[in-house]
Design a protein around this motif. Structure first.
Motif, PDB file in Angstrom:
ATOM      1  N   CYS A 137      18.317  89.208 -32.447  1.00 31.38           N
ATOM      2  CA  CYS A 137      17.801  87.999 -32.095  1.00 31.38           C
ATOM      3  C   CYS A 137      17.134  87.144 -33.161  1.00 31.38           C
ATOM      4  CB  CYS A 137      16.857  88.145 -30.823  1.00 31.38           C
ATOM      5  SG  CYS A 137      17.917  88.883 -29.575  1.00 31.38           S
ATOM      6  N   ALA A 138      16.479  87.683 -34.114  1.00 30.57           N
ATOM      7  CA  ALA A 138      15.700  86.983 -35.162  1.00 30.57           C
ATOM      8  C   ALA A 138      16.741  86.513 -36.068  1.00 30.57           C
ATOM      9  CB  ALA A 138      14.832  88.227 -35.940  1.00 30.57           C
ATOM     10  N   ALA A 139      17.820  87.266 -36.292  1.00 29.66           N
ATOM     11  CA  ALA A 139      18.972  86.438 -37.305  1.00 29.66           C
ATOM     12  C   ALA A 139      19.898  85.395 -36.271  1.00 29.66           C
ATOM     13  CB  ALA A 139      20.092  87.792 -37.367  1.00 29.66           C
ATOM     14  N   LEU A 140      19.841  85.495 -35.152  1.00 25.46           N
ATOM     15  CA  LEU A 140      20.339  84.466 -34.249  1.00 25.46           C
ATOM     16  C   LEU A 140      19.769  83.234 -34.540  1.00 25.46           C
ATOM     17  CD1 LEU A 140      21.791  85.806 -31.157  1.00 25.46           C
ATOM     18  CD2 LEU A 140      23.290  85.110 -33.263  1.00 25.46           C
ATOM     19  N   GLN A 141      18.227  83.391 -34.329  1.00 29.53           N
ATOM     20  CA  GLN A 141      17.278  82.250 -34.503  1.00 29.53           C
ATOM     21  C   GLN A 141      17.571  81.732 -35.795  1.00 29.53           C
ATOM     22  OE1 GLN A 141      13.211  83.034 -32.794  1.00 29.53           O
ATOM     23  NE2 GLN A 141      14.243  84.304 -31.332  1.00 29.53           N
ATOM     24  N   GLU A 142      17.571  82.287 -37.042  1.00 23.41           N
ATOM     25  CA  GLU A 142      17.707  81.801 -38.154  1.00 23.41           C
ATOM     26  C   GLU A 142      19.394  81.033 -38.358  1.00 23.41           C
ATOM     27  OE1 GLU A 142      17.412  84.549 -41.590  1.00 23.41           O
ATOM     28  OE2 GLU A 142      15.286  85.346 -40.668  1.00 23.41           O
TER      29      GLU A 142
END
Length: 295
Positions: free
Chosen positions: A38-43
Motif C-alpha cells: 500500500c505504501a508503494a501504491l501511495q507513491e
C-alpha cells in the motif's frame, strides 16, 4: 473467522442532505492490506493521499450498506468496510452521500461524489455513465410470500400475471419486462412491475400484499427471510450474468487504476474474504477484480 475482523471506522455525523446525512469516517486503526504494497501504491498514485472523497450510496441493503440501527450517524456493511479498506491502502478517507439507487450514477457524473461502492451491478449500459471495477459475482434470490402462493420459480413464465416489486434502475426490471410479450403470446396475463426507491419498500410491498415477488441480490433476499421468517421465503436462487462493481468517473482512468490496484492488495491480504464472513455474506460471491467500460 480465521483472522481478526478489520476494525470499522468510527463515523461522524455531517451536514444533512436531501436523502439523509453525510457521514464522515475517522481513520482506520489498522492497515487495510499489506503495508509495504500500500505504501508503494501511495507513491505511485499520490493524487489521493490525504484527501477526503465522497462515496454515493443507497443505504438500504442490509449486509452491504445500511444505517446502523444502534447509531443513526453511522453506516455499516460490507461495502462500507471494503471501501474504507481501499481508502486506507491508498491513503484517503471516505464520507458518504446517501441517495436513491437510481441517482447513484447521476450523482457521480454530476461531480457530487467521487466513487460509488453500493452493491451496484456493472453492466455495459451502466458503463456508458461510469467505469467499473468489478469485485463480486451475482446471484439473485426470488423473494415471495410464505408458501409462494403464485408458484413463482424464477425470472421466467411463472411471473406471468404476477406483480413484481423492484427498485427503479435495477437490472431485473428489463428482464421482467422482456417476459411481457412471451406471456401475451402464451395467452397468459402479463407481469406488472411496481417501482420503488429502495429494498425496504420492495419488501414491504410483499408483506402488505401489494406485490407477489421481489428479485434482487440473494444475500438481500436471505436477509429479508431471516427478518420475517413467518411471512416471507426464498422461492429460488438464480444466476444473473453480471458482476457487482465499484463505479468511478469515466474521465478519471488513473483513479480507476488506483482503486483496482488497491482492491487487489486488499484481496491478497485476505481482507475481502474476511469481510464477507464478517457481514454474513456468501463467500462464493468473491471474485478477482477486473475493469468494465463501455468500450
Amino acid at each position: 473467522m480465521a483472522r481478526a475482523s478489520l476494525p470499522r471506522r468510527k463515523l461522524m455525523l455531517g451536514a444533512a442532505i436531501a436523502f439523509g446525512l453525510v457521514v464522515v469516517a475517522a481513520p482506520l486503526s489498522a492497515q487495510a492490506a499489506a503495508p509495504a504494497a500500500c505504501a508503494a501504491l501511495q507513491e505511485k498514485y499520490p493524487d489521493w493521499k490525504g484527501k477526503t472523497l465522497v462515496n454515493a450510496i443507497n443505504p438500504h441493503t442490509p449486509g452491504y450498506e445500511t444505517i446502523d440501527p444502534k447509531n443513526p450517524s453511522k453506516y455499516i456493511g460490507f461495502d462500507i468496510d471494503l471501501g474504507e479498506a481501499i481508502g486506507e491502502c491508498l491513503g484517503f478517507k471516505l464520507t458518504y452521500k446517501p441517495v436513491t439507487f437510481a441517482a447513484l450514477l447521476t450523482t457521480l457524473a454530476a461531480g457530487q461524489a467521487d466513487i460509488v461502492i453500493s452493491d451496484i451491478y456493472a453492466t455495459k449500459e451502466r458503463a456508458k455513465a461510469a467505469d467499473f471495477i468489478t469485485y463480486s459475482k451475482v446471484f439473485d434470490g426470488v423473494l415471495v410470500a410464505k408458501g409462494n402462493p403464485k408458484g413463482i420459480n424464477g425470472i421466467n413464465m411463472s411471473l406471468c400475471g404476477a406483480a413484481a416489486a423492484e427498485n427503479t434502475g435495477y437490472v431485473e426490471v428489463p428482464l421482467i419486462q422482456a417476459l411481457i410479450p412471451e406471456c401475451k403470446k402464451a395467452g397468459k396475463p402479463e407481469p406488472t412491475i411496481q417501482l420503488y426507491d429502495n429494498n425496504a419498500n420492495c419488501i414491504q410491498a410483499i408483506l402488505a400484499g401489494r406485490a407477489d415477488t421481489y428479485i434482487n441480490d440473494v444475500n438481500t433476499v436471505d436477509s429479508a427471510v431471516k427478518a420475517y421468517p413467518d411471512k416471507l421465503e426464498k422461492a429460488i436462487a438464480v444466476t444473473i450474468p453480471y458482476s457487482v462493481g465499484i463505479a468511478v468517473p469515466k474521465n478519471k482512468p488513473k483513479f480507476r487504476d488506483a482503486v483496482l490496484a488497491a482492491l487487489i492488495e486488499v484481496q491478497k491480504a485476505g481482507t475481502h474474504m474476511e469481510l464477507l464472513k464478517k457481514h454474513g455474506l456468501d463467500v462464493n460471491n468473491f471474485k478477482e477484480p477486473d475493469i468494465l467500460t463501455a468500450d
